[in-house]
Design a protein around this motif. Structure first.
Motif, PDB file in Angstrom:
ATOM      1  N   GLY A  39      -7.002   1.695   2.881  1.00  0.00           N
ATOM      2  CA  GLY A  39      -7.612   2.838   2.512  1.00  0.00           C
ATOM      3  C   GLY A  39      -7.091   3.735   3.272  1.00  0.00           C
ATOM      4  O   GLY A  39      -6.896   5.049   2.604  1.00  0.00           O
ATOM      5  N   TYR A  40      -7.175   3.691   4.429  1.00  0.00           N
ATOM      6  CA  TYR A  40      -7.089   4.922   5.688  1.00  0.00           C
ATOM      7  C   TYR A  40      -5.517   4.859   5.013  1.00  0.00           C
ATOM      8  O   TYR A  40      -5.285   6.296   5.741  1.00  0.00           O
ATOM      9  CB  TYR A  40      -6.700   3.881   7.304  1.00  0.00           C
ATOM     10  N   LEU A  41      -4.032   4.345   4.894  1.00  0.00           N
ATOM     11  CA  LEU A  41      -2.987   4.494   4.779  1.00  0.00           C
ATOM     12  C   LEU A  41      -2.508   5.284   3.528  1.00  0.00           C
ATOM     13  O   LEU A  41      -2.302   6.373   3.451  1.00  0.00           O
ATOM     14  CB  LEU A  41      -2.176   3.164   4.762  1.00  0.00           C
ATOM     15  N   LEU A  42      -3.248   4.645   2.309  1.00  0.00           N
ATOM     16  CA  LEU A  42      -3.127   5.727   1.208  1.00  0.00           C
ATOM     17  C   LEU A  42      -3.918   6.289   1.084  1.00  0.00           C
ATOM     18  O   LEU A  42      -3.088   7.189   0.983  1.00  0.00           O
ATOM     19  CB  LEU A  42      -4.411   4.772   0.261  1.00  0.00           C
ATOM     20  N   THR A  43      -5.085   6.497   1.779  1.00  0.00           N
ATOM     21  CA  THR A  43      -5.303   8.436   1.925  1.00  0.00           C
ATOM     22  C   THR A  43      -4.765   9.255   2.759  1.00  0.00           C
ATOM     23  O   THR A  43      -4.291  10.102   1.962  1.00  0.00           O
ATOM     24  CB  THR A  43      -6.883   8.607   2.802  1.00  0.00           C
ATOM     25  N   ARG A  44      -4.253   9.010   3.564  1.00  0.00           N
ATOM     26  CA  ARG A  44      -3.310   9.768   4.283  1.00  0.00           C
ATOM     27  C   ARG A  44      -2.076  10.528   3.683  1.00  0.00           C
ATOM     28  O   ARG A  44      -1.621  11.330   3.799  1.00  0.00           O
ATOM     29  CB  ARG A  44      -2.497   8.963   6.242  1.00  0.00           C
ATOM     30  N   LEU A  45      -1.317   9.398   3.056  1.00  0.00           N
ATOM     31  CA  LEU A  45      -0.145   8.915   2.336  1.00  0.00           C
ATOM     32  C   LEU A  45      -0.868   9.693   0.949  1.00  0.00           C
ATOM     33  O   LEU A  45       0.982  10.975   0.677  1.00  0.00           O
ATOM     34  CB  LEU A  45       0.708   8.294   1.491  1.00  0.00           C
ATOM     35  N   LEU A  46      -1.336   9.990   0.451  1.00  0.00           N
ATOM     36  CA  LEU A  46      -1.793  10.448  -0.139  1.00  0.00           C
ATOM     37  C   LEU A  46      -2.622  12.544  -0.304  1.00  0.00           C
ATOM     38  O   LEU A  46      -2.318  13.265  -0.986  1.00  0.00           O
ATOM     39  CB  LEU A  46      -3.150   9.648  -1.150  1.00  0.00           C
ATOM     40  N   LEU A  47      -2.991  12.249   0.871  1.00  0.00           N
ATOM     41  CA  LEU A  47      -3.917  13.595   1.655  1.00  0.00           C
ATOM     42  C   LEU A  47      -2.307  14.865   0.819  1.00  0.00           C
ATOM     43  O   LEU A  47      -3.676  15.890   0.352  1.00  0.00           O
ATOM     44  CB  LEU A  47      -3.792  14.025   3.179  1.00  0.00           C
ATOM     45  N   PRO A  48      -0.922  14.932   1.041  1.00  0.00           N
ATOM     46  CA  PRO A  48      -0.559  16.553   0.772  1.00  0.00           C
ATOM     47  C   PRO A  48      -0.649  16.841  -1.230  1.00  0.00           C
ATOM     48  O   PRO A  48      -0.779  17.912  -1.136  1.00  0.00           O
ATOM     49  CB  PRO A  48       1.260  15.358   0.828  1.00  0.00           C
ATOM     50  N   THR A  49      -0.824  15.353  -1.995  1.00  0.00           N
ATOM     51  CA  THR A  49      -0.922  15.404  -3.260  1.00  0.00           C
ATOM     52  C   THR A  49      -2.668  16.057  -3.501  1.00  0.00           C
ATOM     53  O   THR A  49      -2.470  17.049  -4.474  1.00  0.00           O
ATOM     54  CB  THR A  49      -0.419  14.002  -4.141  1.00  0.00           C
ATOM     55  N   THR A  65       0.692  -1.164   0.150  1.00  0.00           N
ATOM     56  CA  THR A  65       0.030   0.326  -0.113  1.00  0.00           C
ATOM     57  C   THR A  65       0.934   1.071   0.408  1.00  0.00           C
ATOM     58  O   THR A  65       1.114   2.213  -0.685  1.00  0.00           O
ATOM     59  CB  THR A  65      -0.858   0.370   0.971  1.00  0.00           C
ATOM     60  N   ARG A  66       1.623   1.377   0.906  1.00  0.00           N
ATOM     61  CA  ARG A  66       2.684   2.400   0.645  1.00  0.00           C
ATOM     62  C   ARG A  66       3.674   2.662  -0.453  1.00  0.00           C
ATOM     63  O   ARG A  66       3.688   3.886  -0.557  1.00  0.00           O
ATOM     64  CB  ARG A  66       3.837   2.287   2.088  1.00  0.00           C
ATOM     65  N   ALA A  67       3.882   1.448  -1.337  1.00  0.00           N
ATOM     66  CA  ALA A  67       4.273   1.719  -2.204  1.00  0.00           C
ATOM     67  C   ALA A  67       3.423   1.748  -3.394  1.00  0.00           C
ATOM     68  O   ALA A  67       4.103   2.825  -4.563  1.00  0.00           O
ATOM     69  CB  ALA A  67       4.746   0.365  -2.855  1.00  0.00           C
ATOM     70  N   LEU A  68       2.209   1.669  -3.265  1.00  0.00           N
ATOM     71  CA  LEU A  68       1.402   2.075  -4.915  1.00  0.00           C
ATOM     72  C   LEU A  68       1.183   3.663  -4.572  1.00  0.00           C
ATOM     73  O   LEU A  68       1.310   4.500  -5.179  1.00  0.00           O
ATOM     74  CB  LEU A  68      -0.044   1.904  -3.961  1.00  0.00           C
ATOM     75  N   ALA A  69       0.960   4.794  -2.746  1.00  0.00           N
ATOM     76  CA  ALA A  69       0.531   5.859  -2.769  1.00  0.00           C
ATOM     77  C   ALA A  69       2.396   6.217  -3.653  1.00  0.00           C
ATOM     78  O   ALA A  69       2.585   7.477  -4.529  1.00  0.00           O
ATOM     79  CB  ALA A  69       0.682   6.160  -1.766  1.00  0.00           C
ATOM     80  N   GLU A  70       3.337   6.110  -3.386  1.00  0.00           N
ATOM     81  CA  GLU A  70       4.405   6.266  -3.731  1.00  0.00           C
ATOM     82  C   GLU A  70       4.544   6.476  -5.218  1.00  0.00           C
ATOM     83  O   GLU A  70       5.037   7.852  -5.724  1.00  0.00           O
ATOM     84  CB  GLU A  70       5.908   5.638  -3.131  1.00  0.00           C
ATOM     85  N   ALA A  71       3.865   5.314  -5.773  1.00  0.00           N
ATOM     86  CA  ALA A  71       4.398   5.497  -7.404  1.00  0.00           C
ATOM     87  C   ALA A  71       3.233   6.834  -7.851  1.00  0.00           C
ATOM     88  O   ALA A  71       3.532   7.018  -8.862  1.00  0.00           O
ATOM     89  CB  ALA A  71       3.682   4.162  -7.823  1.00  0.00           C
ATOM     90  N   ASP A  81       4.116   9.743 -10.497  1.00  0.00           N
ATOM     91  CA  ASP A  81       3.880   9.852 -11.932  1.00  0.00           C
ATOM     92  C   ASP A  81       2.790  10.809 -11.886  1.00  0.00           C
ATOM     93  O   ASP A  81       2.700  11.855 -12.950  1.00  0.00           O
ATOM     94  CB  ASP A  81       2.861   9.183 -11.571  1.00  0.00           C
ATOM     95  N   HIS A  82       2.136  10.911 -10.587  1.00  0.00           N
ATOM     96  CA  HIS A  82       1.313  11.801 -10.947  1.00  0.00           C
ATOM     97  C   HIS A  82       1.486  13.321  -9.584  1.00  0.00           C
ATOM     98  O   HIS A  82       0.801  12.632  -8.626  1.00  0.00           O
ATOM     99  CB  HIS A  82      -0.387  11.715 -10.590  1.00  0.00           C
ATOM    100  N   PRO A  83       2.094  14.041 -10.016  1.00  0.00           N
ATOM    101  CA  PRO A  83       2.298  15.521  -8.871  1.00  0.00           C
ATOM    102  C   PRO A  83       0.050  16.109  -8.612  1.00  0.00           C
ATOM    103  O   PRO A  83       0.543  16.842  -7.730  1.00  0.00           O
ATOM    104  CB  PRO A  83       2.521  16.330  -9.370  1.00  0.00           C
ATOM    105  N   ARG A  84      -0.775  16.375  -9.479  1.00  0.00           N
ATOM    106  CA  ARG A  84      -1.845  16.593  -9.686  1.00  0.00           C
ATOM    107  C   ARG A  84      -2.508  15.055  -8.873  1.00  0.00           C
ATOM    108  O   ARG A  84      -2.408  14.231 -10.124  1.00  0.00           O
ATOM    109  CB  ARG A  84      -2.269  17.409  -9.994  1.00  0.00           C
ATOM    110  N   LEU A  85      -3.613  15.310  -7.920  1.00  0.00           N
ATOM    111  CA  LEU A  85      -4.908  13.997  -8.360  1.00  0.00           C
ATOM    112  C   LEU A  85      -5.819  14.874  -7.428  1.00  0.00           C
ATOM    113  O   LEU A  85      -5.839  15.730  -6.188  1.00  0.00           O
ATOM    114  CB  LEU A  85      -4.137  12.981  -6.504  1.00  0.00           C
ATOM    115  N   ASP A  86      -7.131  14.620  -8.379  1.00  0.00           N
ATOM    116  CA  ASP A  86      -7.897  15.158  -7.958  1.00  0.00           C
ATOM    117  C   ASP A  86      -9.368  14.475  -7.013  1.00  0.00           C
ATOM    118  O   ASP A  86      -9.823  14.851  -6.420  1.00  0.00           O
ATOM    119  CB  ASP A  86      -9.099  15.852  -9.735  1.00  0.00           C
TER     120      ASP A  86
END
Length: 263
Positions: free
Chosen positions: A114-124, A67-73, A77-82
Motif C-alpha cells: 500500500g505504501y508503494l502503491l500510494t507513492r506511485l499514484l501520488l502524482p496522479t 503492485t507496480r504493475a497495478l499502479a501503472e495500469a 487508464d485514468h489520468p484523474r484519480l479522486d
C-alpha cells in the motif's frame, strides 16, 4: 471534493467484505470504481454484483512487481484519480510466512505494498486535487520493533497484524505533512469492531454497513475537506498508538519502506 458521481475511486481488496460492499455503495452513487483483487474469477463476480461504472484490476500485493504493475495500469487508464482506499489486508493466526519479495507477509500485504502503491499514484492524485487517501487500519496497533521489523524471532501473528496497522497510521501522519497545501488529504480509520468479514472469526459486534458508512465518510464527506493526518474509530476521531506521533520512529519507517520498495 467533487460530487460522488464525478469521482474515480480505487479500492484495493474489493472482491469481498468491506471493500466489496464499499465499492457497491459508491458505484450505486454514480462513482467510477476501480475494483482491485488478486483473483480474476472473484473479480468478475464482484463486478457483476457492483454494477455501474466499475472496472477490474488484478494484482497480488504479496508481490511488489505486481503492485507496480497495478499502479501503472491505473495511471494509464485514468489520468484523474479522486480517491485511493488502501483496504486490502490479511490476518495471520498461523506460522510466519514470507511474500514473493522475502518480507514478512502481513507487513507487506497490509502496509508495504500500500505504501508503494500510494507513492506511485501520488502524482496522479495531486494532479487531480482535491483528492483523498484513506487507509483502512485498525484500533489494534502495536509499536514496531525496528530491530526485528519482519519478526524473525518469536513470531506472533497478532503482533504482525498490529504493527502493520500502526505502520499504515504512521504513513498517514507522514502523508498529511508531506501533502499539506496540495489539496490531497490522508486519513486512517478502524471502520467498525468485528464486522462479519473473512478476517473475523469471533462473533460479529458490528454490521458491515457500519464499516461502510465510516469508510465512505472519509472518502466523500465534504465536511472533511482539508482534514488530514487523523485516525478515526468508526465515525469518531480517536488517538492512534503513541509511535504514530513519534517523528523519529516515522522517519525510520519511511527510510525502511523506501529501501524495501526500491527496485
Amino acid at each position: 471534493m467533487r460530487p460522488t458521481d464525478q469521482q474515480t475511486i480505487l479500492i484495493t481488496g474489493a472482491t469481498d467484505g468491506l471493500g466489496r460492499a464499499l465499492a457497491a455503495d459508491l458505484a450505486a452513487e454514480g462513482a467510477t470504481v476501480l475494483v482491485h483483487g488478486r483473483d480474476d474469477q472473484r473479480g468478475k463476480a464482484a463486478l457483476q454484483e457492483i454494477g455501474g461504472a466499475a472496472s477490474w484490476y488484478r494484482a497480488d500485493l504479496a508481490s511488489l512487481a505486481e503492485t507496480r504493475a497495478l499502479a501503472e495500469a491505473v495511471r494509464a487508464d485514468h489520468p484523474r484519480l479522486d480517491a485511493l482506499v488502501n483496504n486490502a489486508g490479511i490476518g495471520n493466526d498461523g506460522p510466519r510466512r514470507e511474500s514473493a519479495d522475502g518480507h514478512e507477509l502481513t507487513f507487506q500485504v497490509n502496509y508495504l505494498s500500500g505504501y508503494l502503491l500510494t507513492r506511485l499514484l501520488l502524482p496522479t492524485l495531486v494532479a487531480s486535487a482535491p483528492a483523498r487517501i484513506v487507509h483502512v487500519s485498525s484500533i489494534g496497533q502495536q509499536a514496531i520493533d525496528f530491530d526485528d521489523v519482519m519478526i524473525t524471532r518469536e513470531y506472533d501473528g497478532m503482533r504482525a497484524y498490529r504493527q502493520s496497522k500502526l505502520a499504515q497510521m504512521m504513513f498517514t501522519v507522514d502523508l498529511a505533512d508531506e501533502l499539506a497545501g496540495t489539496g490531497v488529504t490522508a486519513n486512517a480509520l478502524h471502520p467498525a469492531t468485528y464486522m462479519p468479514t473473512k478476517m473475523v472469526t469471533a462473533t460479529p459486534l458490528s454490521t458491515l454497513e457500519e464499516g461502510v458508512q465510516a469508510t465512505r465518510r472519509l472518502v466523500t464527506d465534504p465536511d472533511l475537506d482539508g482534514v488530514s493526518g487523523r485516525f478515526f474509530n468508526g465515525l469518531q476521531e480517536a488517538r492512534a498508538e503513541a509511535q504514530a506521533h513519534d517523528p523519529e520512529a516515522r522517519a525510520r519507517l519511511r527510510a525502511l519502506s523506501d529501501e524495501l520498495t526500491t527496485p
